[in-house]
Design an enzyme around this catalytic site. Structure first.
Site, PDB file in Angstrom:
ATOM      1  N   ALA A 115       0.840  -1.209   0.000  1.00 24.89           N
ATOM      2  CA  ALA A 115       0.000   0.000   0.000  1.00 24.89           C
ATOM      3  C   ALA A 115       0.874   1.257   0.000  1.00 24.89           C
ATOM      4  O   ALA A 115       0.745   2.112  -0.856  1.00 24.89           O
ATOM      5  CB  ALA A 115      -0.927  -0.002   1.202  1.00 24.89           C
ATOM      6  N   MET A 138      -0.557  -4.813   5.632  1.00 22.47           N
ATOM      7  CA  MET A 138      -0.106  -4.520   4.267  1.00 22.47           C
ATOM      8  C   MET A 138       1.285  -5.078   4.035  1.00 22.47           C
ATOM      9  O   MET A 138       2.018  -4.613   3.176  1.00 22.47           O
ATOM     10  CB  MET A 138      -0.147  -3.018   4.020  1.00 22.47           C
ATOM     11  CG  MET A 138       0.671  -2.214   4.975  1.00 22.47           C
ATOM     12  SD  MET A 138       0.321  -0.451   4.845  1.00 22.47           S
ATOM     13  CE  MET A 138      -0.824  -0.217   6.187  1.00 22.47           C
ATOM     14  N   GLU A 184       8.333   3.895   8.224  1.00 25.05           N
ATOM     15  CA  GLU A 184       8.545   5.025   7.335  1.00 25.05           C
ATOM     16  C   GLU A 184       9.955   5.609   7.364  1.00 25.05           C
ATOM     17  O   GLU A 184      10.507   5.911   6.315  1.00 25.05           O
ATOM     18  CB  GLU A 184       7.539   6.135   7.670  1.00 25.05           C
ATOM     19  CG  GLU A 184       6.094   5.675   7.534  1.00 25.05           C
ATOM     20  CD  GLU A 184       5.146   6.811   7.297  1.00 25.05           C
ATOM     21  OE1 GLU A 184       4.977   7.595   8.233  1.00 25.05           O
ATOM     22  OE2 GLU A 184       4.576   6.920   6.206  1.00 25.05           O
TER      23      GLU A 184
END
Ligand SMILES: Cc1cc2nc3c(=O)[nH]c(=O)nc-3n(C[C@H](O)[C@H](O)[C@H](O)COP(=O)(O)OP(=O)(O)OC[C@H]3O[C@@H](n4cnc5c(N)ncnc54)[C@H](O)[C@@H]3O)c2cc1C
Ligand code: FES
Ligand code: FES
Length: 1280
Positions: free
Chosen positions: A766, A1007, A1212
């Site tokens: 994603a 994900m 991230e």
């Protein structure tokens, strides 16, 4: 047949083997890899090869056996060692690529049970993975190599992986590979092949016919009477044409049963190779022949072997034919230049008879055309032996080293009279320099009969420069680069010829090691500190395998599009704008509605509720009604009984437009016209204007950074099912944020949210792209379901997905920096402009995050940032892993780099001087301790042996003129959590059933990041160490299960006390009879964070994740080709809940960052159309891009009071560390420039592609290319 049915459609729809995944449809991603086996009666052998199911025509498979991932193993029977090892090596995250990886590896093992590393990386070169960064996949496969090179012990990590110490997942105990247990080839197919079938086979359909003749005579007759009908061999050219360009062939001729096309005959002059032989077969044949002859005779053979090794992927080479490659006459065919330069010839046949046709400069006429007559068939290709004194070499430069068409490809042959350096004969051909393969005839004329020396070569460069001219707006762009490559390749050829002629070794041309050595990875998991003070039953902190990894590897894991069709289900295909900025003057759907299978066309008028969604006060229409603002904007949607019918319907919708003036595409155009989404943001600390007056030096610079496509392997997918009463809908959707999808559908249909249930089992990746865009797509799909009262499925094709859904924001940043001669940066003023596209989406939030991270690791006392989201007529950009931070930090790091260059000091020193130290405060007045950041930095320098290697790099650069090495070390400080405080909350619902099984419903979505695995670890720790569990998730808000588990634990405790010797099941059962509630909710109210943009201060983050990364690259200055030699990463992730999952996130994010900063390029046409709409044009990192040595370390003794079990967010931050490769390239370029006398800062935009790196090197060849005057021509692509 409407068009040739492909194997893919059979596996998915007819036999429901959904393990074979669909990622692109064009042979570019490998997700659909299967193994094809055939019996060869002549040799009585069975051959096995991997192939892409998305390109394999079903009719072509007559007589073949196909093995899919389901065929080799399953959890119901026995899993195959390949499936097991990839899963246990943590090589499956989202799992969408895993079946393809498994099948590529399986096909290799069927041919070679003990492969080499080279074999493995070749086999996996055509399989893309967006999650793992490949290292763990290769690691799993490496266990099949006969020679096991490294284990953790070799890295001195103490406990050895082989004695299983410290491991809870038994990953080291692998099932053995036993070739005798593999599936047998069906005997009936052997019988069929032995008895032969001399009949012509014909398959007929609605709109086309497929004919497979059994003999050459028949083939010749058939082609004579149908000269326009293509001969389909590998279908790797015809297939994509049919699929992507909509070409319809009423008749297809399949000559795969014509034996003459596969014959190989050797003569004293060379070898005739059947035109039907696959490229893999040609390569193996030549590889077998080479050792049988003296070296001088096999110059051409070896050049062909080299080019064939880099052409396409293994899957493509296994099916693509020699004749097909020649006859496709691609502009950048890799084979044609070699065959032509090598004086090869073709034997062709038609009703007129046989003839031989030389592959000479006249053979290639134009794009896709040769001099052969349409009815002529290539039977075989003659590849001659080379002669004494003859040298043949081939070179290619591609955007990605493997599985990528070349930017420029070439072959050169020179023949010297014996004992002389006078050129007797020479031929040079290029691909990528025109509409087809071109001959540098004039350059050859300048070389022939002359001595091979500097003077002749120098003239040849000039002639070549004049001869191969590309217009500045040539298709494909990169004009200067392509032209300079032609010269560079001739230069390289010159060096090789000189080497040969003088028998001299060119030390400066040491080749890079080909193989990837993932074994050099150092894992710390077995030394992970939490083990020491931890109960053996405690699963938190252990490297437990992703809980779905095995079912992902067997193809049993269910993704949205794997859900079986429901009764009466329809498929939805979107119709999008072909204009960037226009009024819609007409929409005619009548023809579409008349087509077979089409049920309805959905327009904005059909939406019963809200037709727009509003963000930051801007409205975004779900379906455009009167005006469009980008190419790719959705206008209407066709629903039909099948995807094929819906597609035909969509193509039949007629839209007329009236163009509106002056579309805005670039950041410059937007700033000129003040086309912004408000609010624009400013942040300031200190006073930059005053500070600039006091500094020793000022420097102004800028950097442009391109966007990035998410390229999740599973495209946007959803299925909306009307329940049948009370306007209730069940929505199966691949989204990161089901709540937002639920809200959007309810608003669109004007129904309460409680009528919409969103189910998210898992996503095939994603990365931020399945948040807002998915909600819009699901809303449109739900309108169709509501209107037709039937289930409607929408699964975007890769090209549609890339066109419609946007990606990471490109930025342009301009900075002014003031600093002292001792390296202290005193003031910086930075302006950021992002290209937001046509709607605001989350762009304002992205802009805010850019400003909040503009300091990265540096304490700059006077700092000012201004940021704006530019409104343009391009598809709207959206969230993407890092959410603006990778762009923001890039700018400050580039600025710090420039300061170092201006001062003539090493960049790492300037970084250190300016880093936050001791108790610190950010520019938005947030207090924090940078201690762990500094620890990561120091540890990274030590682990990477930075100082010694830096010296070695400098020494290497002194010794080498055309290869340069570069090194960089980069820190990161990344804020975790949301300034929008309401987002920092989480809920979970835990049920314990009477049999002891547990169901957790929580807000996180899977994900690939292993959230369910970590959740399960938390659950096991908090619920009395369950032994048996059922764990299932349906997702809503945000995660938090610990709280609910503790409630249940307390409720069960009295029961347990009463019967301490009982089992989990008995306690649960007893609790039921004692009427104790076995359901509990958990809620986590996160910290109250905020950011006050008026006061320019706030507490927008809960904490920081820190890290540092050191990279070294080797750059070929002549071509821009680079290789990451080594990467060392140290990250502070607190106490990891699952180190292997977290290391997987770190490696995957690093590789995605490497793609962002060095590889991935989105290209738009001057009218705003995205050119790069698939893996053929858009290159994400592949297995060839993994650093040759890749070490990841987790910072020890780190604690985080702000998150569960002292862990830290990791998904991230690390993406940014990929920029370390960028800065290492920049460092290498600086060394190259210094050779040309160029010192001082220079501009290198991101991504640092081979093109940019090569041009920045300013070599003598790039400097020869005259730059076209900007404005004097229309460039092929926009610089957005
Ligand atoms: C993902 C991908 C990556 C690729 N990468 C590269 C690359 O890096 N470098 C490169 O050079 N190529 C590359 N290719 C192109 C590939 O090599 C060619 O498409 C392939 O060689 C064509 O062979 P085929 O058998 O599949 O042709 P088909 O698609 O079956 O046929 C192609 C054409 O050739 C004609 N033809 C076939 N055989 C004969 C014959 N015997 N006589 C007369 N006409 C004939 C057919 O009529 C048809 O028009 C790539 C292709 C794909 C899909
Ligand atoms: S789906 Fe077949 S290669 Fe991508
Ligand atoms: S695990 Fe490879 S694409 Fe997700």
């Amino acid at each position: 047949l409407q068009r040739p049915k492909l194997l893919m459609s059979l596996t998915v729809t007819s036999v429901r083997l959904t393990g074979t995944k669909y990622g692109c449809g064009g042979g570019g991603c490998g997700a659909c890899t299967v193994m094809v086996s055939r019996y060869q009666p002549a040799t009585k052998t069975i051959i096995h090869y991997s192939a892409n199911a998305c390109l394999l025509p079903l009719c072509q498979l007559h007589g073949a056996a196909v093995t899919t991932v389901e065929g080799i193993g399953s959890t119901k029977t026995r899993i195959h060692p390949v499936q097991e090892r990839i899963a246990k090596a943590h090589g499956s995250q989202c799992g969408f690529c895993t079946p393809g990886m498994v099948m590529s590896m399986y096909a290799l093992l069927r041919n070679k049970p003990h492969p080499t590393m080279e074999d493995i990386t070749q086999a996996l070169a055509g399989n893309l993975c967006r999650c793992t960064g490949y290292r763990p996949i290769v690691d799993g496969c490496r266990t099949f190599c006969q020679v096991q090179t490294n284990c953790c012990q070799a890295n001195g990590a103490g406990d050895c992986c082989l004695n299983g110490e410290g491991s809870t997942d038994e990953s080291e105990h692998f099932l053995p590979l036993d070739p005798t247990q593999e599936l047998i080839f069906p005997p009936e197919l052997i019988l069929m092949a032995e008895t032969g079938n001399p009949e012509t086979l014909t398959f007929c359909g609605e709109r086309m016919r497929w004919v497979s003749p059994a003999s050459l005579e028949e083939l010749v007759q058939l082609k004579a009477s149908n000269p326009k009908a293509p001969l389909v061999m590998g279908n790797t050219n015809i297939g994509p044409d049919i699929k992507f360009k909509g070409v319809l062939h009423p008749l297809i001729i399949s000559p795969t049963r014509v034996m003459e096309l596969f014959e190989v005959t050797q003569t004293p002059q060379g070898v005739w190779v059947g035109a039907g032989c696959s490229l893999s077969e040609v390569r193996s044949l030549l590889q077998k022949l080479v050792p049988q002859f003296p070296e001088e005779k096999t110059e051409l053979f070896r050049a062909l072997i080299q080019q064939l090794g880099n052409l396409g992927s293994q899957q493509i080479r296994n099916v693509a034919s020699l004749g097909g490659n020649i006859m496709s006459a691609y502009p950048n065919s890799d084979l044609n230049p070699v065959l032509a330069a090598g004086n090869c010839k073709l034997s062709v046949i038609s009703t007129g008879g046989r003839r031989e046709v030389p592959l000479n400069p006249d053979f290639f006429v134009s794009f896709g055309k040769t001099i052969l007559k349409p009815e002529e068939i290539v039977v075989s290709v003659f590849v001659p032996f080379s002669r004494k004194g003859e040298f043949v070499r081939a070179f290619r430069q591609a955007p990605r080293k493997e599985s990528s068409f070349a930017t420029v490809t070439t072959a050169m042959r020179v023949f010297f009279s014996e004992g002389s350096r006078v050129v007797r004969d020479v031929s040079i051909y290029y691909g990528g320099m025109g509409p087809t393969t071109v001959s540098a005839t004039k350059t050859c004329a300048a070389l022939v009969t002359r001595p091979w020396d500097d003077e002749t070569l120098s003239r040849a460069y000039d002639v070549l420069l004049d001869e191969l001219v590309l217009p500045p707006s040539a298709p494909g762009g990169k004009v200067e680069f392509r032209r300079s490559l032609t010269l560079s390749f001739l230069f390289k050829f010159n060096l090789e010829v000189l080497q040969k002629l003088r028998e001299m070794v060119g030390l400066q041309f040491l080749p890079l090691p080909r193989e990837i050595q993932p074994s050099l990875q150092e894992f710390q998991v077995r030394k992970y500190p939490s083990f020491k003070d931890q109960s053996v039953q405690d699963p938190v902190g252990r490297p437990i395998m992703h809980r779905s990894a095995i079912s992902q590897a067997t193809g049993e894991a269910v993704y949205c599009d794997d859900i079986p069709r429901t009764d009466g289900e329809l498929f939805l295909v979107l119709v999008t704008s072909s204009r960037a900025h226009a009024k819609i003057t007409g929409l005619d759907v009548s023809e579409a509605l008349r087509l077979p299978g089409v049920v309805d066309v959905i327009t904005a008028k059909d939406i019963p509720g809200k037709k727009v969604r509003t963000m930051f006060g801007y409205h975004e229409e779900l379906l455009a009604e009167s005006e469009v603002s980008c190419i790719g904007q959705m206008i209407c949607a066709v629903v039909a009984d099948t995807r094929a019918h819906a597609k035909r319907g969509a193509a039949a919708v007629k839209i007329s437009y009236e163009d509106l003036p002056d579309p805005v595409f670039t950041i410059e155009e937007a700033t000129e016209k003040s086309s912004f989404f408000e609010p624009r943001r400013v942040i300031r600390r200190g006073n930059v204007t005053e500070a600039f007056e006091t500094v020793d030096q000022l420097y102004e610079g800028e950097i442009r950074m391109g966007g990035q496509e998410h390229f999740y392997m599973e495209t946007q997918s959803m299925l909306v099912v009307p329940v049948g009463e009370e306007t209730e809908f069940k929505v199966y959707v691949s989204t990161q944020w089901p709540t937002s999808t639920q809200d959007a559908i309810a608003e669109t249909l004007d129904i309460p949210s409680n009528r919409v249930t969103c189910h998210v089992k898992r996503m095939g990746g994603a990365f931020g792209g399945k948040v807002t865009k998915t909600a819009v797509l699901a809303s449109i799909t739900s309108v169709a379901a509501w209107k037709t009262n039937r289930a409607v499925r929408c699964v975007l094709e890769r090209g549609e997905d890339m066109l419609i859904t946007g990606g990471r924001h490109p930025i342009l940043a301009k900075y002014k920096v003031g600093f002292m001669n001792d390296g202290r940066i005193v003031a910086a003023d930075i302006e950021y402009y992002t290209n937001a596209g046509n709607t605001v989406d989350e762009s304002v939030l992205v802009v805010e995050k850019i400003l909040l991270h503009m300091d990265n690791a540096y304490n700059i006392p006077n700092l000012q940032g201004r940021a704006a989201a530019c409104r343009t007529n391009l598809p709207s950009n959206t969230a993407f892993r890092g959410f603006g931070v990778p762009q923001s930090i890039m700018v400050v790091e580039n600025m710090v780099n420039d300061v170092a260059v201006v001062l003539g000091r090493p960049a790492d020193q300037i970084r250190e001087i300016n880093m936050y130290k001791g108790p610190s405060v950010t520019h938005y007045k947030f207090e924090f301790s940078p201690e762990n950041m500094l620890r990561c930095w120091e540890e990274c320098k030590v682990k990477a042996d930075y100082s010694a290697r830096r010296r070695a790099v400098d020494q290497f650069n002194q010794q080498n003129r055309w290869k340069k090495r570069g090194m960089s070390i980069i820190p990161i400080k990344y804020g975790i959590a949301f300034a929008e405080s309401f987002l920092n909350q989480a809920a979970a619902l835990v049920h314990i059933y009477k049999d002891g099984s547990v169901l957790v419903t929580h807000g996180g979505t899977e994900m690939g990041q292993g959230i369910h695995t970590k959740m399960q670890q938390v659950l096991l720790l908090n619920l009395l160490y369950l032994t048996k569990k059922t764990f299932k998730s349906i997702s809503f808000v945000f995660p938090f299960t610990q709280n609910a588990c503790q409630t249940l634990y307390q409720r069960l405790e009295p029961v347990r006390q009463k019967d301490p010797k009982g089992s989990w099941e008995s306690w649960v059962n007893a609790a039921f009879f004692e009427k104790i509630s076995l359901s509990a909710t958990g809620f986590y109210r996160g910290p109250d964070l905020y950011m006050d943009w008026d006061k320019m201060e706030g507490q927008p983050y809960a904490y920081f994740t820190f890290g540092a990364c050191c990279c070294e690259v080797e750059l070929d200055c002549l071509t821009g080709d680079y290789r990451t030699v080594r990467t060392d990463i140290v990250v502070d992730i607190g106490r990891s809940v699952n180190p292997s999952v977290d290391i997987g996130q770190i490696e995957g994010a690093f590789m995605q960052g490497l793609g962002l900063y060095t590889l991935e390029e989105l290209k738009f046409s001057p009218s705003g159309l995205l050119y790069t709409r698939g893996p053929s044009q858009y290159k994400i990192p592949a297995v060839c891009d993994v650093p040759l040595r890749f070490n990841v370390y987790l910072l020890s003794d780190s604690h985080n009071p702000h998150a569960i079990y002292s862990s830290k967010g990791i998904g991230e931050p690390v993406l940014f560390l990929g920029s370390s490769v960028f800065f290492a390239i920049k460092d290498a370029v600086a060394a190259a420039r210094a050779e040309s006398g160029l010192v001082g800062p220079f501009s290198l935009d991101s991504p640092a592609t081979p093109e940019r790196a090569c041009l920045a090197c300013a070599s003598l060849f790039t400097q020869k290319i005259p730059a076209s005057k900007p404005g004097s021509y229309k460039p092929w692509a926009l610089n957005i």
